[in-house]
Design a protein around this motif. Structure first.
Motif, PDB file in Angstrom:
ATOM      1  N   ASN A  27       7.704 -17.423  22.662  1.00  0.00           N
ATOM      2  CA  ASN A  27       6.382 -17.534  22.045  1.00  0.00           C
ATOM      3  C   ASN A  27       6.431 -17.181  20.561  1.00  0.00           C
ATOM      4  OD1 ASN A  27       5.152 -18.325  24.417  1.00  0.00           O
ATOM      5  ND2 ASN A  27       4.482 -16.268  24.971  1.00  0.00           N
ATOM      6  N   ILE A  28       7.183 -16.134  20.248  1.00  0.00           N
ATOM      7  CA  ILE A  28       7.325 -15.740  18.837  1.00  0.00           C
ATOM      8  C   ILE A  28       8.034 -16.838  18.057  1.00  0.00           C
ATOM      9  CG2 ILE A  28       8.491 -14.120  17.291  1.00  0.00           C
ATOM     10  CD1 ILE A  28       7.883 -11.923  19.396  1.00  0.00           C
ATOM     11  N   ALA A  29       9.066 -17.429  18.658  1.00  0.00           N
ATOM     12  CA  ALA A  29       9.800 -18.501  17.991  1.00  0.00           C
ATOM     13  C   ALA A  29       8.887 -19.701  17.755  1.00  0.00           C
ATOM     14  CB  ALA A  29      11.017 -18.906  18.816  1.00  0.00           C
ATOM     15  N   ASN A  30       8.074 -20.031  18.762  1.00  0.00           N
ATOM     16  CA  ASN A  30       7.134 -21.153  18.608  1.00  0.00           C
ATOM     17  C   ASN A  30       6.101 -20.845  17.514  1.00  0.00           C
ATOM     18  OD1 ASN A  30       8.377 -22.676  20.575  1.00  0.00           O
ATOM     19  ND2 ASN A  30       7.035 -21.953  22.208  1.00  0.00           N
ATOM     20  N   SER A  31       5.601 -19.623  17.526  1.00  0.00           N
ATOM     21  CA  SER A  31       4.635 -19.224  16.503  1.00  0.00           C
ATOM     22  C   SER A  31       5.261 -19.274  15.117  1.00  0.00           C
ATOM     23  CB  SER A  31       4.106 -17.813  16.780  1.00  0.00           C
ATOM     24  OG  SER A  31       3.375 -17.779  17.974  1.00  0.00           O
ATOM     25  N   LEU A  32       6.502 -18.793  15.022  1.00  0.00           N
ATOM     26  CA  LEU A  32       7.204 -18.818  13.747  1.00  0.00           C
ATOM     27  C   LEU A  32       7.418 -20.245  13.266  1.00  0.00           C
ATOM     28  CD1 LEU A  32       8.549 -17.201  11.526  1.00  0.00           C
ATOM     29  CD2 LEU A  32      10.636 -17.199  12.883  1.00  0.00           C
ATOM     30  N   GLU A  33       7.770 -21.131  14.172  1.00  0.00           N
ATOM     31  CA  GLU A  33       7.956 -22.540  13.809  1.00  0.00           C
ATOM     32  C   GLU A  33       6.642 -23.145  13.339  1.00  0.00           C
ATOM     33  OE1 GLU A  33       9.361 -26.741  15.898  1.00  0.00           O
ATOM     34  OE2 GLU A  33       9.840 -24.838  16.854  1.00  0.00           O
TER      35      GLU A  33
END
Length: 114
Positions: A27-33
């Motif tokens: 989720n953090i990676a998706n948010s960061l992207e």
């Protein structure tokens, strides 16, 4: 230090915890992207805005130059008009004098005793 035995229940809890952490990381990676894409979009918009600001500044400068030229030209026209008014007044004065001379001559011609 005590050593606990890893039973199935404990391993399941650990696996669930790891799975939860993995989901959070995803989720953090998706948010960061998503944030990265938004930042890139904002950067492009900022660049476009900067170009527009520069263009507007050039237009404003050109308009200011035209306004300055118009002021100068208007001032020159006022000077020409003032000169022409002075010339007209001079001509009017000459015309009045000429008319006075002619009227005096006419009156002397009509009245020989004068």
């Amino acid at each position: 230090m005590t050593t606990e035995r890893w039973d199935d229940d404990r391993l399941d809890r650990l696996a669930n915890s790891v799975e939860g952490l993995t989901n959070r990381v995803d989720n953090i990676a998706n948010s960061l992207e998503s944030l990265t894409k938004r930042v890139d979009s904002i950067a492009i918009s900022t660049e476009n805005n900067n170009r527009l600001i520069e263009s507007n500044a050039r237009v404003i400068q050109a308009l200011a130059n035209v306004a300055a030229e118009a002021r100068e030209e208007r001032q020159q026209l006022f000077q020409i008009m003032t000169q022409q008014q002075e010339e007209i007044r001079g001509i009017q004065t000459e015309n009045r004098r000429t008319l006075d001379i002619l009227l005096n001559q006419q009156n002397q011609g009509d009245n020989p005793t004068a």
